[in-house]
Design a protein around this motif. Structure first.
Motif, PDB file in Angstrom:
ATOM      1  N   GLY A   1     -15.762  50.515 -14.815  1.00 23.84           N
ATOM      2  CA  GLY A   1     -15.968  51.310 -13.599  1.00 23.84           C
ATOM      3  C   GLY A   1     -16.827  50.616 -12.561  1.00 23.84           C
ATOM      4  O   GLY A   1     -17.321  51.246 -11.630  1.00 23.84           O
ATOM      5  N   VAL A   2     -17.011  49.295 -12.708  1.00 22.71           N
ATOM      6  CA  VAL A   2     -17.840  48.554 -11.749  1.00 22.71           C
ATOM      7  C   VAL A   2     -16.976  47.531 -11.030  1.00 22.71           C
ATOM      8  O   VAL A   2     -16.465  46.589 -11.631  1.00 22.71           O
ATOM      9  CB  VAL A   2     -18.999  47.817 -12.467  1.00 22.71           C
ATOM     10  N   SER A   3     -16.830  47.745  -9.744  1.00 27.66           N
ATOM     11  CA  SER A   3     -16.015  46.810  -8.978  1.00 27.66           C
ATOM     12  C   SER A   3     -16.935  45.698  -8.468  1.00 27.66           C
ATOM     13  O   SER A   3     -17.981  45.970  -7.897  1.00 27.66           O
ATOM     14  CB  SER A   3     -15.385  47.599  -7.833  1.00 27.66           C
ATOM     15  N   TYR A   4     -16.547  44.445  -8.714  1.00 28.66           N
ATOM     16  CA  TYR A   4     -17.407  43.323  -8.325  1.00 28.66           C
ATOM     17  C   TYR A   4     -16.950  42.753  -6.993  1.00 28.66           C
ATOM     18  O   TYR A   4     -15.890  42.145  -6.893  1.00 28.66           O
ATOM     19  CB  TYR A   4     -17.393  42.219  -9.392  1.00 28.66           C
ATOM     20  N   GLN A   5     -17.776  42.914  -5.987  1.00 26.93           N
ATOM     21  CA  GLN A   5     -17.478  42.398  -4.649  1.00 26.93           C
ATOM     22  C   GLN A   5     -18.556  41.398  -4.258  1.00 26.93           C
ATOM     23  O   GLN A   5     -19.747  41.692  -4.348  1.00 26.93           O
ATOM     24  CB  GLN A   5     -17.449  43.594  -3.690  1.00 26.93           C
ATOM     25  N   GLY A   6     -18.129  40.193  -3.862  1.00 34.01           N
ATOM     26  CA  GLY A   6     -19.106  39.176  -3.463  1.00 34.01           C
ATOM     27  C   GLY A   6     -18.732  37.845  -4.058  1.00 34.01           C
ATOM     28  O   GLY A   6     -17.549  37.546  -4.243  1.00 34.01           O
ATOM     29  N   VAL A   7     -19.746  37.040  -4.340  1.00 37.13           N
ATOM     30  CA  VAL A   7     -19.480  35.763  -4.988  1.00 37.13           C
ATOM     31  C   VAL A   7     -20.085  35.838  -6.384  1.00 37.13           C
ATOM     32  O   VAL A   7     -21.169  36.386  -6.574  1.00 37.13           O
ATOM     33  CB  VAL A   7     -20.007  34.585  -4.119  1.00 37.13           C
ATOM     34  N   LEU A   8     -19.341  35.350  -7.354  1.00 32.98           N
ATOM     35  CA  LEU A   8     -19.815  35.350  -8.735  1.00 32.98           C
ATOM     36  C   LEU A   8     -19.888  33.895  -9.198  1.00 32.98           C
ATOM     37  O   LEU A   8     -18.940  33.123  -9.022  1.00 32.98           O
ATOM     38  CB  LEU A   8     -18.869  36.158  -9.628  1.00 32.98           C
ATOM     39  N   TYR A   9     -21.019  33.551  -9.783  1.00 29.82           N
ATOM     40  CA  TYR A   9     -21.321  32.165 -10.136  1.00 29.82           C
ATOM     41  C   TYR A   9     -21.460  32.097 -11.653  1.00 29.82           C
ATOM     42  O   TYR A   9     -22.266  32.838 -12.230  1.00 29.82           O
ATOM     43  CB  TYR A   9     -22.614  31.816  -9.417  1.00 29.82           C
ATOM     44  N   ALA A  10     -20.685  31.229 -12.293  1.00 30.28           N
ATOM     45  CA  ALA A  10     -20.865  31.001 -13.728  1.00 30.28           C
ATOM     46  C   ALA A  10     -21.519  29.642 -13.921  1.00 30.28           C
ATOM     47  O   ALA A  10     -21.010  28.631 -13.428  1.00 30.28           O
ATOM     48  CB  ALA A  10     -19.528  31.048 -14.453  1.00 30.28           C
ATOM     49  N   GLY A  11     -22.680  29.633 -14.606  1.00 28.70           N
ATOM     50  CA  GLY A  11     -23.293  28.375 -15.027  1.00 28.70           C
ATOM     51  C   GLY A  11     -22.678  28.045 -16.371  1.00 28.70           C
ATOM     52  O   GLY A  11     -22.783  28.833 -17.315  1.00 28.70           O
ATOM     53  N   LEU A  12     -21.987  26.913 -16.458  1.00 31.39           N
ATOM     54  CA  LEU A  12     -21.206  26.592 -17.661  1.00 31.39           C
ATOM     55  C   LEU A  12     -21.728  25.343 -18.342  1.00 31.39           C
ATOM     56  O   LEU A  12     -22.233  24.429 -17.678  1.00 31.39           O
ATOM     57  CB  LEU A  12     -19.744  26.329 -17.261  1.00 31.39           C
ATOM     58  N   MET A  13     -21.582  25.293 -19.661  1.00 32.21           N
ATOM     59  CA  MET A  13     -21.796  24.051 -20.395  1.00 32.21           C
ATOM     60  C   MET A  13     -20.411  23.579 -20.823  1.00 32.21           C
ATOM     61  O   MET A  13     -19.663  24.346 -21.452  1.00 32.21           O
ATOM     62  CB  MET A  13     -22.679  24.318 -21.625  1.00 32.21           C
ATOM     63  N   LEU A  14     -20.062  22.352 -20.462  1.00 37.36           N
ATOM     64  CA  LEU A  14     -18.759  21.822 -20.863  1.00 37.36           C
ATOM     65  C   LEU A  14     -18.942  21.171 -22.236  1.00 37.36           C
ATOM     66  O   LEU A  14     -19.394  20.030 -22.344  1.00 37.36           O
ATOM     67  CB  LEU A  14     -18.260  20.816 -19.826  1.00 37.36           C
ATOM     68  N   THR A  15     -18.663  21.935 -23.284  1.00 43.06           N
ATOM     69  CA  THR A  15     -18.886  21.435 -24.650  1.00 43.06           C
ATOM     70  C   THR A  15     -17.585  20.852 -25.198  1.00 43.06           C
ATOM     71  O   THR A  15     -16.512  21.011 -24.602  1.00 43.06           O
ATOM     72  CB  THR A  15     -19.348  22.575 -25.589  1.00 43.06           C
TER      73      THR A  15
ATOM     74  N   PHE B   1     -19.559  27.012 -11.378  1.00 46.73           N
ATOM     75  CA  PHE B   1     -18.227  27.379 -10.892  1.00 46.73           C
ATOM     76  C   PHE B   1     -18.336  28.760 -10.256  1.00 46.73           C
ATOM     77  O   PHE B   1     -18.781  29.707 -10.896  1.00 46.73           O
ATOM     78  CB  PHE B   1     -17.242  27.385 -12.070  1.00 46.73           C
ATOM     79  N   LEU B   2     -17.948  28.847  -8.991  1.00 49.54           N
ATOM     80  CA  LEU B   2     -18.127  30.086  -8.235  1.00 49.54           C
ATOM     81  C   LEU B   2     -16.775  30.616  -7.767  1.00 49.54           C
ATOM     82  O   LEU B   2     -15.889  29.824  -7.431  1.00 49.54           O
ATOM     83  CB  LEU B   2     -19.007  29.849  -6.992  1.00 49.54           C
ATOM     84  N   VAL B   3     -16.654  31.933  -7.738  1.00 54.73           N
ATOM     85  CA  VAL B   3     -15.445  32.542  -7.170  1.00 54.73           C
ATOM     86  C   VAL B   3     -15.838  33.625  -6.165  1.00 54.73           C
ATOM     87  O   VAL B   3     -16.896  34.244  -6.294  1.00 54.73           O
ATOM     88  CB  VAL B   3     -14.527  33.180  -8.245  1.00 54.73           C
ATOM     89  N   PHE B   4     -14.974  33.808  -5.172  1.00 54.42           N
ATOM     90  CA  PHE B   4     -15.069  34.985  -4.309  1.00 54.42           C
ATOM     91  C   PHE B   4     -14.333  36.106  -5.017  1.00 54.42           C
ATOM     92  O   PHE B   4     -13.280  35.862  -5.622  1.00 54.42           O
ATOM     93  CB  PHE B   4     -14.357  34.756  -2.965  1.00 54.42           C
ATOM     94  N   SER B   5     -14.862  37.327  -4.921  1.00 55.39           N
ATOM     95  CA  SER B   5     -14.156  38.452  -5.531  1.00 55.39           C
ATOM     96  C   SER B   5     -14.207  39.656  -4.600  1.00 55.39           C
ATOM     97  O   SER B   5     -15.245  39.936  -3.989  1.00 55.39           O
ATOM     98  CB  SER B   5     -14.804  38.803  -6.875  1.00 55.39           C
ATOM     99  N   ASP B   6     -13.072  40.356  -4.501  1.00 52.68           N
ATOM    100  CA  ASP B   6     -13.051  41.566  -3.650  1.00 52.68           C
ATOM    101  C   ASP B   6     -12.979  42.827  -4.508  1.00 52.68           C
ATOM    102  O   ASP B   6     -12.727  43.918  -4.000  1.00 52.68           O
ATOM    103  CB  ASP B   6     -11.890  41.517  -2.659  1.00 52.68           C
ATOM    104  N   GLY B   7     -13.156  42.652  -5.849  1.00 55.67           N
ATOM    105  CA  GLY B   7     -13.094  43.805  -6.752  1.00 55.67           C
ATOM    106  C   GLY B   7     -11.738  43.913  -7.416  1.00 55.67           C
ATOM    107  O   GLY B   7     -11.618  44.533  -8.468  1.00 55.67           O
TER     108      GLY B   7
END
Ligand code: AMP
Ligand code: GLY
Length: 425
Positions: A261-275, A195-201
Protein backbone atom coordinates in the motif's frame (compact mmCIF):
# COMPACT_ATOMS: atom_id res chain seq x y z
CA UNK A 1 7.72 27.46 -13.63
CA UNK A 2 9.09 28.17 -10.21
CA UNK A 3 11.17 25.41 -8.64
CA UNK A 4 12.36 24.99 -5.05
CA UNK A 5 15.30 22.67 -4.40
CA UNK A 6 15.85 21.61 -0.79
CA UNK A 7 19.42 21.10 0.41
CA UNK A 8 22.76 22.82 0.17
CA UNK A 9 25.43 20.37 -0.99
CA UNK A 10 27.12 19.35 -4.21
CA UNK A 11 24.14 17.16 -5.08
CA UNK A 12 21.78 20.12 -4.85
CA UNK A 13 24.13 22.31 -6.90
CA UNK A 14 24.12 19.64 -9.61
CA UNK A 15 20.30 19.46 -9.44
CA UNK A 16 19.94 23.25 -9.63
CA UNK A 17 22.44 23.37 -12.54
CA UNK A 18 20.55 20.72 -14.51
CA UNK A 19 17.09 22.14 -13.73
CA UNK A 20 18.27 25.64 -14.69
CA UNK A 21 18.81 24.40 -18.26
CA UNK A 22 15.13 23.65 -18.69
CA UNK A 23 13.27 26.10 -20.94
CA UNK A 24 10.25 25.71 -18.64
CA UNK A 25 12.00 27.18 -15.62
CA UNK A 26 11.65 30.86 -14.80
CA UNK A 27 13.04 30.93 -11.29
CA UNK A 28 14.81 28.55 -8.93
CA UNK A 29 15.02 28.85 -5.15
CA UNK A 30 17.26 26.70 -2.99
CA UNK A 31 16.91 26.20 0.75
CA UNK A 32 19.43 26.72 2.21
CA UNK A 33 21.69 26.55 -0.90
CA UNK A 34 25.40 27.46 -0.89
CA UNK A 35 27.86 29.89 -2.49
CA UNK A 36 27.88 28.26 -5.91
CA UNK A 37 24.14 27.65 -5.99
CA UNK A 38 23.54 31.37 -5.39
CA UNK A 39 24.86 32.04 -8.92
CA UNK A 40 21.95 30.06 -10.43
CA UNK A 41 19.22 30.26 -7.81
CA UNK A 42 18.02 32.43 -4.99
CA UNK A 43 19.15 30.98 -1.68
CA UNK A 44 16.46 30.83 1.00
CA UNK A 45 17.66 30.71 4.59
CA UNK A 46 15.48 27.86 5.87
CA UNK A 47 17.03 24.64 7.25
CA UNK A 48 16.07 21.40 5.48
CA UNK A 49 14.26 19.99 8.52
CA UNK A 50 12.04 23.04 9.09
CA UNK A 51 9.12 21.63 7.16
CA UNK A 52 6.49 24.14 8.28
CA UNK A 53 8.60 27.12 7.12
CA UNK A 54 9.43 25.36 3.86
CA UNK A 55 5.71 24.77 3.34
CA UNK A 56 4.88 28.41 4.06
CA UNK A 57 7.58 29.51 1.62
CA UNK A 58 6.43 27.17 -1.15
CA UNK A 59 2.78 28.18 -0.70
CA UNK A 60 3.41 31.91 -0.54
CA UNK A 61 5.82 31.90 -3.51
CA UNK A 62 3.49 29.63 -5.54
CA UNK A 63 6.24 27.10 -6.19
CA UNK A 64 5.26 24.73 -9.02
CA UNK A 65 7.65 21.93 -8.07
CA UNK A 66 9.77 21.21 -4.98
CA UNK A 67 12.70 18.79 -5.32
CA UNK A 68 14.07 17.28 -2.11
CA UNK A 69 17.82 16.55 -1.91
CA UNK A 70 18.59 15.05 1.53
CA UNK A 71 16.93 12.18 3.41
CA UNK A 72 16.08 14.00 6.63
CA UNK A 73 13.07 16.01 5.41
CA UNK A 74 11.83 12.93 3.54
CA UNK A 75 11.88 10.78 6.67
CA UNK A 76 10.17 13.64 8.54
CA UNK A 77 7.30 13.53 6.06
CA UNK A 78 7.82 16.66 3.95
CA UNK A 79 6.22 15.02 0.91
CA UNK A 80 3.03 14.09 2.81
CA UNK A 81 2.81 17.63 4.22
CA UNK A 82 3.28 19.34 0.84
CA UNK A 83 0.90 16.99 -0.99
CA UNK A 84 -1.80 17.56 1.61
CA UNK A 85 -1.65 21.23 0.67
CA UNK A 86 -1.83 20.37 -3.03
CA UNK A 87 1.82 21.26 -3.71
CA UNK A 88 3.84 19.18 -6.17
CA UNK A 89 6.94 17.67 -4.62
CA UNK A 90 9.50 15.18 -5.96
CA UNK A 91 10.38 12.50 -3.42
CA UNK A 92 8.88 9.56 -1.53
CA UNK A 93 6.27 9.89 1.20
CA UNK A 94 7.20 9.23 4.81
CA UNK A 95 6.25 5.57 4.86
CA UNK A 96 8.27 4.92 1.66
CA UNK A 97 11.23 6.87 3.11
CA UNK A 98 11.48 4.20 5.83
CA UNK A 99 13.57 2.27 3.27
CA UNK A 100 16.40 4.60 4.28
CA UNK A 101 15.12 5.73 7.68
CA UNK A 102 15.12 2.19 9.09
CA UNK A 103 17.67 -0.34 7.91
CA UNK A 104 15.62 -3.04 9.66
CA UNK A 105 12.53 -2.09 7.65
CA UNK A 106 14.61 -2.23 4.44
CA UNK A 107 15.96 -5.68 5.38
CA UNK A 108 12.46 -6.99 6.18
CA UNK A 109 11.22 -5.81 2.80
CA UNK A 110 14.18 -7.45 1.07
CA UNK A 111 13.60 -10.72 2.90
CA UNK A 112 9.87 -10.70 2.20
CA UNK A 113 10.30 -9.98 -1.51
CA UNK A 114 13.36 -12.19 -2.14
CA UNK A 115 15.86 -9.42 -2.86
CA UNK A 116 19.52 -10.50 -2.57
CA UNK A 117 21.17 -9.05 0.55
CA UNK A 118 23.49 -10.23 3.35
CA UNK A 119 21.94 -12.49 6.04
CA UNK A 120 21.40 -10.60 9.29
CA UNK A 121 20.22 -10.60 12.88
CA UNK A 122 18.47 -7.79 14.77
CA UNK A 123 19.24 -6.86 18.39
CA UNK A 124 17.51 -4.46 20.72
CA UNK A 125 19.45 -5.49 23.86
CA UNK A 126 23.16 -4.86 24.32
CA UNK A 127 23.76 -8.11 26.28
CA UNK A 128 22.14 -10.25 23.61
CA UNK A 129 24.22 -8.51 20.93
CA UNK A 130 27.43 -9.18 22.95
CA UNK A 131 26.63 -12.87 23.36
CA UNK A 132 26.10 -13.12 19.63
CA UNK A 133 29.28 -11.16 18.83
CA UNK A 134 31.31 -13.58 21.00
CA UNK A 135 30.42 -16.62 18.96
CA UNK A 136 30.50 -15.37 15.37
CA UNK A 137 33.26 -15.12 12.77
CA UNK A 138 34.88 -11.85 11.73
CA UNK A 139 34.84 -9.58 9.81
CA UNK A 140 31.16 -8.72 10.15
CA UNK A 141 29.09 -5.60 9.74
CA UNK A 142 27.19 -3.72 12.45
CA UNK A 143 24.60 -1.09 11.57
CA UNK A 144 22.53 1.29 13.65
CA UNK A 145 18.92 1.00 12.50
CA UNK A 146 18.14 4.69 11.96
CA UNK A 147 19.73 7.72 10.29
CA UNK A 148 23.23 8.44 11.57
CA UNK A 149 24.68 10.87 8.99
CA UNK A 150 26.53 8.05 7.25
CA UNK A 151 28.40 7.07 10.45
CA UNK A 152 26.13 4.29 11.64
CA UNK A 153 27.95 1.38 9.97
CA UNK A 154 31.08 -0.46 11.10
CA UNK A 155 32.86 -3.27 9.32
CA UNK A 156 34.27 -4.91 12.45
CA UNK A 157 37.50 -6.91 12.12
CA UNK A 158 37.31 -8.49 15.58
CA UNK A 159 35.23 -8.76 18.76
CA UNK A 160 36.92 -5.77 20.46
CA UNK A 161 35.94 -3.40 17.63
CA UNK A 162 32.43 -4.83 17.48
CA UNK A 163 32.04 -4.59 21.25
CA UNK A 164 33.10 -0.97 21.51
CA UNK A 165 30.95 0.12 18.53
CA UNK A 166 27.81 -1.59 19.85
CA UNK A 167 28.49 -0.07 23.26
CA UNK A 168 28.73 3.41 21.73
CA UNK A 169 25.55 2.86 19.73
CA UNK A 170 23.36 0.90 22.14
CA UNK A 171 24.53 2.03 25.58
CA UNK A 172 26.04 5.49 25.11
CA UNK A 173 23.50 6.17 22.35
CA UNK A 174 25.83 8.32 20.25
CA UNK A 175 23.22 8.33 17.49
CA UNK A 176 20.28 8.73 19.90
CA UNK A 177 17.25 6.63 19.06
CA UNK A 178 18.77 5.68 15.70
CA UNK A 179 20.81 3.13 17.69
CA UNK A 180 17.92 1.73 19.69
CA UNK A 181 18.20 -1.40 17.56
CA UNK A 182 21.19 -2.71 15.61
CA UNK A 183 21.61 -5.04 12.71
CA UNK A 184 24.52 -7.44 12.59
CA UNK A 185 25.12 -8.83 9.13
CA UNK A 186 27.50 -10.91 7.08
CA UNK A 187 30.39 -9.04 5.51
CA UNK A 188 30.16 -9.20 1.75
CA UNK A 189 33.16 -9.05 -0.56
CA UNK A 190 33.27 -7.33 -3.91
CA UNK A 191 33.19 -3.94 -5.57
CA UNK A 192 30.47 -1.44 -4.72
CA UNK A 193 28.16 0.29 -7.13
CA UNK A 194 25.35 2.82 -6.80
CA UNK A 195 22.34 2.20 -9.00
CA UNK A 196 19.49 4.70 -9.06
CA UNK A 197 16.06 4.65 -10.68
CA UNK A 198 13.31 7.21 -11.15
CA UNK A 199 9.96 5.89 -9.99
CA UNK A 200 6.44 7.28 -10.39
CA UNK A 201 4.82 4.60 -8.18
CA UNK A 202 3.89 2.43 -11.15
CA UNK A 203 6.91 2.28 -13.45
CA UNK A 204 10.58 3.00 -13.05
CA UNK A 205 13.48 4.04 -15.27
CA UNK A 206 17.19 3.66 -14.56
CA UNK A 207 19.70 6.47 -14.27
CA UNK A 208 23.36 5.94 -15.14
CA UNK A 209 25.15 3.80 -12.54
CA UNK A 210 28.08 5.23 -10.57
CA UNK A 211 30.81 4.35 -8.11
CA UNK A 212 31.46 6.40 -5.00
CA UNK A 213 34.82 6.55 -3.15
CA UNK A 214 34.14 6.75 0.58
CA UNK A 215 37.58 6.64 2.22
CA UNK A 216 39.43 9.90 2.72
CA UNK A 217 42.86 8.86 1.36
CA UNK A 218 44.16 7.30 -1.83
CA UNK A 219 43.91 3.50 -2.25
CA UNK A 220 40.83 3.47 0.02
CA UNK A 221 42.75 4.24 3.18
CA UNK A 222 41.66 6.27 6.20
CA UNK A 223 38.20 6.81 7.64
CA UNK A 224 34.92 6.86 5.71
CA UNK A 225 33.63 10.24 4.50
CA UNK A 226 30.51 11.51 2.78
CA UNK A 227 32.26 10.71 -0.53
CA UNK A 228 35.62 11.77 -2.02
CA UNK A 229 34.85 11.24 -5.69
CA UNK A 230 32.80 9.23 -8.14
CA UNK A 231 32.63 8.13 -11.71
CA UNK A 232 30.03 6.90 -14.14
CA UNK A 233 29.65 4.50 -15.93
CA UNK A 234 31.00 1.58 -13.92
CA UNK A 235 32.96 -0.54 -16.45
CA UNK A 236 31.93 -3.94 -15.06
CA UNK A 237 28.22 -3.05 -15.19
CA UNK A 238 27.29 -4.43 -18.59
CA UNK A 239 23.69 -4.44 -19.80
CA UNK A 240 23.16 -8.02 -18.49
CA UNK A 241 24.14 -7.01 -14.98
CA UNK A 242 21.97 -3.91 -15.10
CA UNK A 243 18.98 -5.93 -16.28
CA UNK A 244 19.60 -8.43 -13.47
CA UNK A 245 19.59 -5.57 -10.93
CA UNK A 246 16.33 -4.23 -12.34
CA UNK A 247 14.78 -7.73 -12.27
CA UNK A 248 16.11 -8.91 -8.90
CA UNK A 249 16.13 -5.66 -6.91
CA UNK A 250 13.99 -2.78 -8.17
CA UNK A 251 11.13 -4.72 -9.72
CA UNK A 252 10.37 -6.86 -6.63
CA UNK A 253 10.98 -3.99 -4.20
CA UNK A 254 8.77 -1.44 -5.93
CA UNK A 255 6.08 -4.03 -6.63
CA UNK A 256 6.36 -5.15 -3.00
CA UNK A 257 6.03 -1.59 -1.71
CA UNK A 258 2.91 -1.14 -3.84
CA UNK A 259 1.49 -4.42 -2.45
CA UNK A 260 2.03 -3.03 1.04
CA UNK A 261 0.00 0.00 0.00
CA UNK A 262 3.00 2.33 -0.34
CA UNK A 263 3.51 3.97 -3.67
CA UNK A 264 7.15 4.98 -4.21
CA UNK A 265 7.54 8.29 -6.02
CA UNK A 266 10.95 9.89 -6.48
CA UNK A 267 14.41 8.50 -6.95
CA UNK A 268 15.41 5.23 -5.33
CA UNK A 269 19.08 4.44 -4.83
CA UNK A 270 20.44 0.94 -4.22
CA UNK A 271 23.95 0.66 -2.78
CA UNK A 272 25.11 -2.70 -4.14
CA UNK A 273 28.01 -5.05 -3.59
CA UNK A 274 28.93 -6.87 -6.79
CA UNK A 275 29.83 -10.26 -5.31
CA UNK A 276 30.81 -13.50 -7.07
CA UNK A 277 27.28 -14.71 -6.33
CA UNK A 278 25.78 -11.66 -8.04
CA UNK A 279 24.70 -8.19 -6.93
CA UNK A 280 23.61 -7.89 -3.28
CA UNK A 281 21.96 -4.86 -1.69
CA UNK A 282 23.91 -3.08 1.08
CA UNK A 283 21.40 -0.28 1.59
CA UNK A 284 18.64 1.73 0.03
CA UNK A 285 18.62 5.51 -0.08
CA UNK A 286 15.42 7.35 -0.90
CA UNK A 287 17.13 10.23 -2.70
CA UNK A 288 19.90 11.11 -5.12
CA UNK A 289 23.41 10.13 -3.95
CA UNK A 290 26.19 12.55 -3.19
CA UNK A 291 28.69 12.68 -4.96
CA UNK A 292 27.05 10.29 -7.45
CA UNK A 293 24.63 12.98 -8.67
CA UNK A 294 27.56 15.19 -9.64
CA UNK A 295 28.64 12.57 -12.21
CA UNK A 296 25.21 11.16 -13.11
CA UNK A 297 23.51 14.42 -14.12
CA UNK A 298 26.26 15.52 -16.55
CA UNK A 299 25.57 12.23 -18.42
CA UNK A 300 21.82 12.71 -18.52
CA UNK A 301 20.73 13.98 -21.92
CA UNK A 302 17.88 16.43 -22.32
CA UNK A 303 15.65 18.13 -19.82
CA UNK A 304 15.47 16.79 -16.23
CA UNK A 305 12.41 18.81 -15.26
CA UNK A 306 9.79 16.84 -17.28
CA UNK A 307 11.16 13.61 -15.74
CA UNK A 308 10.80 14.95 -12.20
CA UNK A 309 7.31 16.24 -12.95
CA UNK A 310 6.29 12.96 -14.59
CA UNK A 311 7.33 11.10 -11.41
CA UNK A 312 5.09 13.30 -9.27
CA UNK A 313 2.18 12.82 -11.70
CA UNK A 314 2.49 9.04 -12.22
CA UNK A 315 3.33 9.63 -15.89
CA UNK A 316 6.87 8.32 -16.22
CA UNK A 317 6.18 5.44 -18.64
CA UNK A 318 6.19 7.40 -21.94
CA UNK A 319 9.35 9.29 -20.97
CA UNK A 320 12.72 8.11 -22.22
CA UNK A 321 15.61 8.75 -19.86
CA UNK A 322 18.49 9.21 -22.29
CA UNK A 323 22.07 8.77 -21.19
CA UNK A 324 25.21 9.91 -22.97
CA UNK A 325 28.03 7.45 -23.75
CA UNK A 326 30.59 9.78 -22.25
CA UNK A 327 32.42 9.07 -19.02
CA UNK A 328 31.95 11.47 -16.10
CA UNK A 329 34.41 11.64 -13.24
CA UNK A 330 34.22 13.83 -10.15
CA UNK A 331 36.91 14.73 -7.61
CA UNK A 332 35.78 16.06 -4.24
CA UNK A 333 37.99 18.74 -2.70
CA UNK A 334 37.75 18.82 1.08
CA UNK A 335 38.94 20.90 4.02
CA UNK A 336 42.13 19.47 5.59
CA UNK A 337 41.16 17.46 8.68
CA UNK A 338 37.81 16.28 7.27
CA UNK A 339 36.04 13.96 8.23
CA UNK A 340 37.42 15.04 11.62
CA UNK A 341 37.71 18.67 12.66
CA UNK A 342 38.63 21.39 10.17
CA UNK A 343 38.45 25.16 9.81
CA UNK A 344 36.14 27.21 7.62
CA UNK A 345 36.46 30.63 6.05
CA UNK A 346 39.38 30.12 3.64
CA UNK A 347 39.10 31.85 0.28
CA UNK A 348 38.85 29.52 -2.72
CA UNK A 349 41.12 30.65 -5.58
CA UNK A 350 41.00 29.63 -9.23
CA UNK A 351 37.24 29.29 -9.75
CA UNK A 352 37.00 32.04 -12.37
CA UNK A 353 39.54 30.31 -14.58
CA UNK A 354 37.32 27.23 -14.74
CA UNK A 355 34.06 28.98 -15.57
CA UNK A 356 34.62 28.72 -19.33
CA UNK A 357 36.13 25.24 -19.43
CA UNK A 358 34.05 23.04 -21.67
CA UNK A 359 33.20 19.67 -20.12
CA UNK A 360 34.17 20.76 -16.60
CA UNK A 361 31.49 21.40 -13.96
CA UNK A 362 32.34 22.86 -10.59
CA UNK A 363 29.70 21.87 -8.06
CA UNK A 364 29.91 23.65 -4.74
CA UNK A 365 29.17 21.90 -1.42
CA UNK A 366 30.56 23.64 1.67
CA UNK A 367 31.00 27.15 0.29
CA UNK A 368 29.54 30.57 0.90
CA UNK A 369 29.77 33.70 -1.21
CA UNK A 370 30.82 36.97 0.39
CA UNK A 371 31.52 40.18 -1.52
CA UNK A 372 31.98 38.21 -4.73
CA UNK A 373 34.50 35.81 -3.14
CA UNK A 374 33.85 32.15 -2.33
CA UNK A 375 34.87 30.93 1.12
CA UNK A 376 35.02 27.40 2.48
CA UNK A 377 32.21 26.58 4.89
CA UNK A 378 32.16 22.81 5.27
CA UNK A 379 34.09 19.55 5.13
CA UNK A 380 33.37 18.75 1.52
CA UNK A 381 33.96 22.02 -0.33
CA UNK A 382 33.71 21.36 -4.08
CA UNK A 383 33.16 18.52 -6.49
CA UNK A 384 34.99 19.04 -9.78
CA UNK A 385 33.23 16.90 -12.36
CA UNK A 386 34.35 16.43 -15.93
CA UNK A 387 33.17 14.60 -19.02
CA UNK A 388 35.38 12.81 -21.50
CA UNK A 389 34.98 10.30 -24.29
CA UNK A 390 36.74 7.69 -22.11
CA UNK A 391 38.14 7.30 -18.57
CA UNK A 392 41.48 8.73 -19.51
CA UNK A 393 39.97 11.92 -20.93
CA UNK A 394 37.41 12.40 -18.13
CA UNK A 395 40.13 11.88 -15.51
CA UNK A 396 42.58 14.26 -17.06
CA UNK A 397 39.89 16.92 -17.56
CA UNK A 398 38.82 16.63 -13.91
CA UNK A 399 42.33 16.60 -12.44
CA UNK A 400 43.59 19.37 -14.72
CA UNK A 401 40.73 21.51 -13.41
CA UNK A 402 41.30 20.45 -9.78
CA UNK A 403 44.94 21.55 -10.02
CA UNK A 404 43.80 25.10 -10.76
CA UNK A 405 41.88 25.35 -7.49
CA UNK A 406 43.56 26.44 -4.32
CA UNK A 407 42.48 26.99 -0.75
CA UNK A 408 44.33 26.63 2.51
CA UNK A 409 44.69 23.05 3.82
CA UNK A 410 42.87 21.71 0.73
CA UNK A 411 42.89 17.94 0.25
CA UNK A 412 41.66 15.66 -2.53
CA UNK A 413 42.23 12.10 -3.63
CA UNK A 414 44.53 11.62 -6.61
CA UNK A 415 43.36 8.13 -7.51
CA UNK A 416 39.68 8.50 -8.50
CA UNK A 417 39.15 6.26 -11.52
CA UNK A 418 42.78 5.13 -11.62
CA UNK A 419 42.00 1.39 -11.54
CA UNK A 420 39.29 1.82 -14.18
CA UNK A 421 41.74 3.64 -16.40
CA UNK A 422 43.75 0.44 -16.53
CA UNK A 423 40.63 -1.72 -17.02
CA UNK A 424 38.86 0.11 -19.81
CA UNK A 425 39.56 2.92 -22.15
P1 AMP B 1 25.50 1.41 4.23
O1 AMP B 1 25.26 2.76 4.88
O2 AMP B 1 24.60 0.32 4.69
O3 AMP B 1 25.68 1.49 2.74
O4 AMP B 1 26.97 1.06 4.69
C1 AMP B 1 28.06 1.92 4.48
C2 AMP B 1 29.23 1.17 3.90
O5 AMP B 1 29.54 0.06 4.75
C3 AMP B 1 28.95 0.56 2.54
O6 AMP B 1 29.11 1.48 1.51
C4 AMP B 1 29.96 -0.56 2.52
O7 AMP B 1 31.24 -0.06 2.20
C5 AMP B 1 29.97 -1.03 3.95
N1 AMP B 1 29.02 -2.16 4.13
C6 AMP B 1 27.72 -2.10 4.49
N2 AMP B 1 27.16 -3.32 4.54
C7 AMP B 1 28.14 -4.20 4.23
C8 AMP B 1 28.22 -5.62 4.11
N3 AMP B 1 27.18 -6.40 4.38
N4 AMP B 1 29.41 -6.16 3.74
C9 AMP B 1 30.49 -5.38 3.50
N5 AMP B 1 30.48 -4.04 3.59
C10 AMP B 1 29.34 -3.45 3.95
N1 GLY C 1 27.17 8.45 -1.82
C1 GLY C 1 26.48 7.84 -0.77
C2 GLY C 1 25.22 8.52 -0.40
O1 GLY C 1 24.78 9.44 -1.03
O2 GLY C 1 24.63 8.09 0.58
Amino acid sequence: MKVLVIGGGGREHALVWKISQSPWVKKIYCAPGNGGISDLAENVDIPVQDISRLLDFASSQKIDLTVVGPELPLTLGIVDTFEKKGLKIFGPCQSAARLEGSKIFAKKMMKKYGIPTAPYEVFCEFEAAQNYLKKVQYPLVIKADGLASGKGVLVAENFEEAHSFTQEVMVKKIFGNAGHEVLIEKCLVGREMSFLVFSDGKTFAPLPEARDHKRVFDHDEGPNTGGMGAFSPVPEADSRLKEKIMREVFDPLLTGMAKEGVSYQGVLYAGLMLTRQGPQVLEFNVRFGDPETEVILPRLKGDLLPILLACTEGKLSPIKVEISDEVALGVVMVSGGYPGTYQNGYEIQGLNGLAKEKNVFVFHAGTQKMDGRYLTSGGRVLCISALGKNFSEARSNAYRAAEKIQFEKMHYRKDIGLTQLKMKN
